[in-house]
Design a protein around this motif. Sequence first.
Motif, short mmCIF file in Angstrom:
data_model
loop_
_atom_site.label_atom_id
_atom_site.label_comp_id
_atom_site.label_asym_id
_atom_site.label_seq_id
_atom_site.Cartn_x
_atom_site.Cartn_y
_atom_site.Cartn_z
N UNK A 115 0.82 -1.21 0.00
CA UNK A 115 0.00 0.00 0.00
C UNK A 115 0.85 1.25 0.00
N UNK A 116 0.47 2.20 -0.86
CA UNK A 116 0.99 3.55 -0.82
C UNK A 116 -0.18 4.51 -0.76
N UNK A 117 -0.05 5.53 0.05
CA UNK A 117 -1.08 6.56 0.11
C UNK A 117 -0.52 7.82 -0.56
N UNK A 118 -1.38 8.53 -1.26
CA UNK A 118 -0.87 9.69 -1.98
C UNK A 118 -1.84 10.84 -2.06
N UNK A 119 -1.31 11.99 -2.40
CA UNK A 119 -2.11 13.19 -2.60
C UNK A 119 -1.63 13.88 -3.86
N UNK A 120 -2.58 14.35 -4.66
CA UNK A 120 -2.27 15.10 -5.88
C UNK A 120 -2.50 16.57 -5.58
N UNK A 134 2.91 15.32 -6.93
CA UNK A 134 2.33 14.23 -6.17
C UNK A 134 3.12 14.03 -4.88
N UNK A 135 2.41 13.70 -3.81
CA UNK A 135 3.02 13.36 -2.54
C UNK A 135 2.64 11.93 -2.21
N UNK A 136 3.61 11.14 -1.76
CA UNK A 136 3.36 9.72 -1.50
C UNK A 136 4.00 9.30 -0.19
N UNK A 137 3.34 8.40 0.53
CA UNK A 137 3.90 7.89 1.77
C UNK A 137 3.50 6.43 1.94
N UNK A 138 4.30 5.72 2.74
CA UNK A 138 4.10 4.28 2.95
C UNK A 138 5.43 3.58 2.91
N UNK A 139 5.41 2.27 2.81
CA UNK A 139 6.65 1.49 2.84
C UNK A 139 7.57 1.91 1.69
N UNK A 140 8.82 2.22 2.02
CA UNK A 140 9.73 2.72 0.98
C UNK A 140 10.02 1.70 -0.11
N UNK A 141 10.20 0.40 0.22
CA UNK A 141 10.44 -0.55 -0.87
C UNK A 141 9.29 -0.60 -1.88
N UNK A 158 7.08 13.29 -4.62
CA UNK A 158 7.92 13.37 -3.44
C UNK A 158 7.52 12.28 -2.45
N UNK A 159 8.50 11.47 -2.06
CA UNK A 159 8.26 10.44 -1.07
C UNK A 159 8.46 11.04 0.32
N UNK A 160 7.45 10.93 1.18
CA UNK A 160 7.44 11.64 2.46
C UNK A 160 7.78 10.77 3.66
N UNK A 161 7.93 9.46 3.46
CA UNK A 161 8.29 8.61 4.57
C UNK A 161 7.34 7.45 4.75
N UNK A 162 7.61 6.65 5.77
CA UNK A 162 6.91 5.38 5.94
C UNK A 162 5.53 5.52 6.56
#
Length: 287
Positions: A115-120, A134-141, A158-162
């Motif tokens: 699962x990844x959660x995101x915002x546009x 786009x902003x995304x967060x969740x498990x980095x792998x 942009x990946x924001x963290x776990x």
Amino acid sequence: MTNPTTVTVLGLGPMGHALASAFLAAGHRTTVWNRTPGKADDLLARGARAAGDPAEALAASELVVACVINYAAVHAILDPVADTLRGRTLVNLSADTPRAARDTAAWAAGHGVDYLDGAIMTPVPSIGTAEAVLLLSGAEPVYRAHEGTLAALGGTATYLGTDPGRAAAYDVALLDLFWTSVAGMTHAFALAAAEDVKAGELAPFAAGIGRLLPMMVEDHAARLDAARFDGDDANIVSATSTLEHIVATAEANGLSAGVQREVLALFRRAVEAGHGQDALAKLTEHV
């Protein structure tokens, strides 16, 4: 594209349609599903595949992107067919609260779903262009595994963290800024009209005021992170007086001033706490 990914897009509102279009343009094998039929005709003409139901849509792809009105709608679609989603990746680009994002991440983990959660953070026309954000967060792998595919949506991701709720936290905070500003703009035009100032007459000056906001954002952020609140250039007590004038003028013209009264109450709390001479950034502590 040497390694196209199979992608399913759930939801073909304006944003979901734009996402599917961007995946197609990048060469990904794209399946689409929408509760209301008839929204995919142009996508089908370009090579997309229409699924007859959610289970068929999920089975078609390794990567599933959901873009519907909120997370309740996501669950209404996915809960009955969760077993079909097992072993796949869900990227949820719907909008909701950070708590809802974390709950959905837990739901996904319980069903064996990455699962990844995101915002546009940009409008529909930006998707697939350099302007998309786009902003995304969740498990980095999981993010790294699908980073290349998501690049089809354009611009910067942009990946924001776990923490799966982090993208939603950015989203609600940024949209708080945006919609509160829109409300202020709307009220300002109504207040001007009540004083016989036409919208077109006010607009050039309103645009100038609006250009102050980016500078204030940078200043507020720096002051908050450094805990530095000297009010040499502008202070809370001075702004409080201005707000009193705004409320008085609005109410004298028979306009609602509920939002402005709430803002005035915030400023007065800061003054009563002894922070009247501090910079406006100090107000954040009194929300």
